[in-house]
Design a protein around this motif. Structure first.
Motif, PDB file in Angstrom:
ATOM      1  N   HIS A  44      51.482  50.500  52.738  1.00  0.00           N
ATOM      2  CA  HIS A  44      51.558  49.631  53.915  1.00  0.00           C
ATOM      3  C   HIS A  44      50.350  49.792  54.823  1.00  0.00           C
ATOM      4  CE1 HIS A  44      56.238  49.475  53.548  1.00  0.00           C
ATOM      5  NE2 HIS A  44      55.619  48.751  52.642  1.00  0.00           N
ATOM      6  N   GLY A  45      49.512  50.767  54.512  1.00  0.00           N
ATOM      7  CA  GLY A  45      48.310  50.967  55.309  1.00  0.00           C
ATOM      8  C   GLY A  45      48.108  52.422  55.683  1.00  0.00           C
ATOM      9  N   LEU A  46      46.870  52.762  55.961  1.00  0.00           N
ATOM     10  CA  LEU A  46      46.508  54.132  56.335  1.00  0.00           C
ATOM     11  C   LEU A  46      45.966  54.221  57.751  1.00  0.00           C
ATOM     12  CD1 LEU A  46      44.754  55.198  53.011  1.00  0.00           C
ATOM     13  CD2 LEU A  46      46.897  56.122  53.893  1.00  0.00           C
ATOM     14  N   LYS A  47      45.927  53.082  58.449  1.00  0.00           N
ATOM     15  CA  LYS A  47      45.317  53.091  59.781  1.00  0.00           C
ATOM     16  C   LYS A  47      46.087  53.968  60.760  1.00  0.00           C
ATOM     17  CE  LYS A  47      43.153  48.553  59.283  1.00  0.00           C
ATOM     18  NZ  LYS A  47      43.048  47.167  59.803  1.00  0.00           N
ATOM     19  N   LEU A  58      50.387  51.459  42.609  1.00  0.00           N
ATOM     20  CA  LEU A  58      50.249  50.219  43.376  1.00  0.00           C
ATOM     21  C   LEU A  58      49.708  49.086  42.504  1.00  0.00           C
ATOM     22  CD1 LEU A  58      48.530  51.622  46.612  1.00  0.00           C
ATOM     23  CD2 LEU A  58      50.977  51.355  46.158  1.00  0.00           C
ATOM     24  N   PRO A  59      50.117  47.844  42.769  1.00  0.00           N
ATOM     25  CA  PRO A  59      49.457  46.693  42.131  1.00  0.00           C
ATOM     26  C   PRO A  59      47.977  46.669  42.505  1.00  0.00           C
ATOM     27  CG  PRO A  59      51.509  46.042  43.217  1.00  0.00           C
ATOM     28  CD  PRO A  59      51.232  47.453  43.648  1.00  0.00           C
ATOM     29  N   ASP A  60      47.192  45.998  41.697  1.00  0.00           N
ATOM     30  CA  ASP A  60      45.737  46.028  41.887  1.00  0.00           C
ATOM     31  C   ASP A  60      45.311  45.580  43.279  1.00  0.00           C
ATOM     32  OD1 ASP A  60      45.487  46.988  39.364  1.00  0.00           O
ATOM     33  OD2 ASP A  60      44.479  45.234  38.524  1.00  0.00           O
ATOM     34  N   GLU A  61      45.936  44.542  43.800  1.00  0.00           N
ATOM     35  CA  GLU A  61      45.558  44.058  45.126  1.00  0.00           C
ATOM     36  C   GLU A  61      45.784  45.136  46.184  1.00  0.00           C
ATOM     37  OE1 GLU A  61      46.821  40.530  48.298  1.00  0.00           O
ATOM     38  OE2 GLU A  61      47.360  40.354  46.175  1.00  0.00           O
ATOM     39  N   GLN A  62      46.885  45.878  46.064  1.00  0.00           N
ATOM     40  CA  GLN A  62      47.163  46.946  47.016  1.00  0.00           C
ATOM     41  C   GLN A  62      46.245  48.146  46.786  1.00  0.00           C
ATOM     42  OE1 GLN A  62      51.288  48.033  47.424  1.00  0.00           O
ATOM     43  NE2 GLN A  62      51.958  45.919  47.662  1.00  0.00           N
ATOM     44  N   LYS A  63      45.898  48.424  45.544  1.00  0.00           N
ATOM     45  CA  LYS A  63      44.915  49.484  45.276  1.00  0.00           C
ATOM     46  C   LYS A  63      43.628  49.198  46.047  1.00  0.00           C
ATOM     47  CE  LYS A  63      46.043  50.796  40.432  1.00  0.00           C
ATOM     48  NZ  LYS A  63      47.016  49.763  40.005  1.00  0.00           N
ATOM     49  N   GLN A  64      43.140  47.969  45.906  1.00  0.00           N
ATOM     50  CA  GLN A  64      41.880  47.606  46.567  1.00  0.00           C
ATOM     51  C   GLN A  64      42.003  47.691  48.086  1.00  0.00           C
ATOM     52  OE1 GLN A  64      39.796  44.111  44.554  1.00  0.00           O
ATOM     53  NE2 GLN A  64      41.738  44.100  43.459  1.00  0.00           N
ATOM     54  N   GLN A 120      39.809  50.112  50.554  1.00  0.00           N
ATOM     55  CA  GLN A 120      39.093  49.610  51.722  1.00  0.00           C
ATOM     56  C   GLN A 120      39.473  50.404  52.960  1.00  0.00           C
ATOM     57  OE1 GLN A 120      36.719  46.757  52.189  1.00  0.00           O
ATOM     58  NE2 GLN A 120      36.531  48.168  53.932  1.00  0.00           N
ATOM     59  N   GLN A 121      40.739  50.715  53.135  1.00  0.00           N
ATOM     60  CA  GLN A 121      41.174  51.466  54.305  1.00  0.00           C
ATOM     61  C   GLN A 121      40.683  52.906  54.252  1.00  0.00           C
ATOM     62  OE1 GLN A 121      45.401  50.841  54.659  1.00  0.00           O
ATOM     63  NE2 GLN A 121      45.144  48.730  55.338  1.00  0.00           N
ATOM     64  N   ILE A 122      40.609  53.474  53.056  1.00  0.00           N
ATOM     65  CA  ILE A 122      40.016  54.802  52.915  1.00  0.00           C
ATOM     66  C   ILE A 122      38.559  54.767  53.368  1.00  0.00           C
ATOM     67  CG2 ILE A 122      39.188  56.454  51.175  1.00  0.00           C
ATOM     68  CD1 ILE A 122      41.870  56.010  49.711  1.00  0.00           C
ATOM     69  N   TYR A 123      37.838  53.747  52.925  1.00  0.00           N
ATOM     70  CA  TYR A 123      36.440  53.588  53.336  1.00  0.00           C
ATOM     71  C   TYR A 123      36.332  53.486  54.850  1.00  0.00           C
ATOM     72  CZ  TYR A 123      31.692  51.672  53.544  1.00  0.00           C
ATOM     73  OH  TYR A 123      30.360  51.459  53.837  1.00  0.00           O
ATOM     74  N   ARG A 142      32.317  50.109  44.654  1.00  0.00           N
ATOM     75  CA  ARG A 142      30.948  49.661  44.941  1.00  0.00           C
ATOM     76  C   ARG A 142      30.957  48.386  45.766  1.00  0.00           C
ATOM     77  NH1 ARG A 142      29.374  50.820  38.693  1.00  0.00           N
ATOM     78  NH2 ARG A 142      28.862  53.060  38.914  1.00  0.00           N
ATOM     79  N   ASP A 143      31.858  47.465  45.420  1.00  0.00           N
ATOM     80  CA  ASP A 143      31.941  46.214  46.173  1.00  0.00           C
ATOM     81  C   ASP A 143      32.343  46.460  47.622  1.00  0.00           C
ATOM     82  OD1 ASP A 143      31.239  44.799  43.902  1.00  0.00           O
ATOM     83  OD2 ASP A 143      33.302  44.247  43.391  1.00  0.00           O
ATOM     84  N   ILE A 144      33.177  47.450  47.856  1.00  0.00           N
ATOM     85  CA  ILE A 144      33.610  47.792  49.215  1.00  0.00           C
ATOM     86  C   ILE A 144      32.452  48.348  50.023  1.00  0.00           C
ATOM     87  CG2 ILE A 144      35.027  49.456  50.516  1.00  0.00           C
ATOM     88  CD1 ILE A 144      37.195  49.003  48.333  1.00  0.00           C
ATOM     89  N   GLY A 145      31.537  49.047  49.357  1.00  0.00           N
ATOM     90  CA  GLY A 145      30.393  49.620  50.053  1.00  0.00           C
ATOM     91  C   GLY A 145      30.168  51.096  49.802  1.00  0.00           C
ATOM     92  N   PHE A 146      31.015  51.712  48.975  1.00  0.00           N
ATOM     93  CA  PHE A 146      30.824  53.121  48.649  1.00  0.00           C
ATOM     94  C   PHE A 146      29.490  53.334  47.949  1.00  0.00           C
ATOM     95  CE2 PHE A 146      35.455  53.346  49.173  1.00  0.00           C
ATOM     96  CZ  PHE A 146      35.616  54.600  49.747  1.00  0.00           C
TER      97      PHE A 146
END
Length: 233
Positions: A103-106, A126-132, A136-139, A210-214
């Motif tokens: 549900h989020g890490l914020k 998690l489903p792929d969309e939730q993995k991504q 992103q939230q980890i980043y 990589r797409d996220i920016g890592f």
């Protein structure tokens, strides 16, 4: 995250008692995790363990970095209870959160504030969309130079390779637990938590990072369906 079998006490206990220690090349995976973290973060002060289980990864990091503190998050109450027990000697340096990280890490920490985030065999539920979304939230939570390492169960390239993985993994478990291969094989294929696995290939997940920016996103270790991958903000 939908309700999973990991919220059952019997499933959690079976994993911790008969599976976790028998995972092939477990020490090599955690050693690689430490090698990568230490290369980019010689003295992390803030650590988050996503899907912490019994706190095994957080424990290693608090042992290695005596000035660090950790937040351990899991959606399974039996796992959080096991983590509190397992991490008793580090209780002054730990915070435990029973929460659904899908549900989020914020709510876990503030943006751009965390030196190191790790996860062990959790995000693949998690489903792929939730993995991504979680990646992103980890980043977002990581400070500049912060490191993310995921020790994870990933998909095989083909069904034939998956069959080989299963065969070798079952052999490891039967040897570790000193049990007959056939008994472990039946238990492995009939385990209730199997339906909770939503696996994806590691190369695809590294591309997501990589797409996220890592930066430096890569697969640092792989044995069959067991992989260590991540990147740096």
């Amino acid at each position: 995250m939908k309700r999973t079998h990991w919220q059952r006490k019997d499933v959690s206990e079976h994993y911790l008692e008969q599976v976790r220690g028998g995972i092939p090349y477990g020490p090599d995976q955690t050693k690689m995790m430490l090698n990568v973290i230490n290369h980019f973060q010689t003295s992390p002060r803030t650590v988050i363990d996503v899907g912490c289980g019994n706190g095994f990864l957080a424990e290693i990091l608090l042992q290695m970095y005596p000035r660090a503190s950790a937040i351990l998050i899991d959606h399974s109450e039996p796992m959080i209870d096991a983590a509190k027990e397992h991490m008793r000697q580090y209780k002054d340096r730990c915070e435990f959160l029973l929460a659904d990280f899908s549900h989020g890490l914020k709510q876990v920490s503030t943006i751009d504030s965390v030196d190191c985030i790790v996860s062990g065999f959790a995000i693949h539920h998690l489903p792929d969309e939730q993995k991504q979304r979680v990646y992103q939230q980890i980043y977002d939570l990581l400070a500049d130079g912060g490191v993310f390492i995921n020790i994870e169960h990933v998909a095989s390239a083909t069904p034939q390779v998956e069959a080989l993985h299963d065969q070798l993994f079952i052999h490891h478990l039967s040897t570790y637990n000193n049990r007959h291969y056939e008994d472990v094989e039946q238990e492995y294929h009939e385990r209730p938590d199997k339906e909770d696995n939503i696996l994806q290939r590691v190369d695809i997940q590294v591309d997501w990072l990589r797409d996220i920016g890592f930066q430096h996103a890569d697969c640092f270790f792989k044995w069959m369906e067991l992989s260590v991958f991540g990147g740096v903000k």
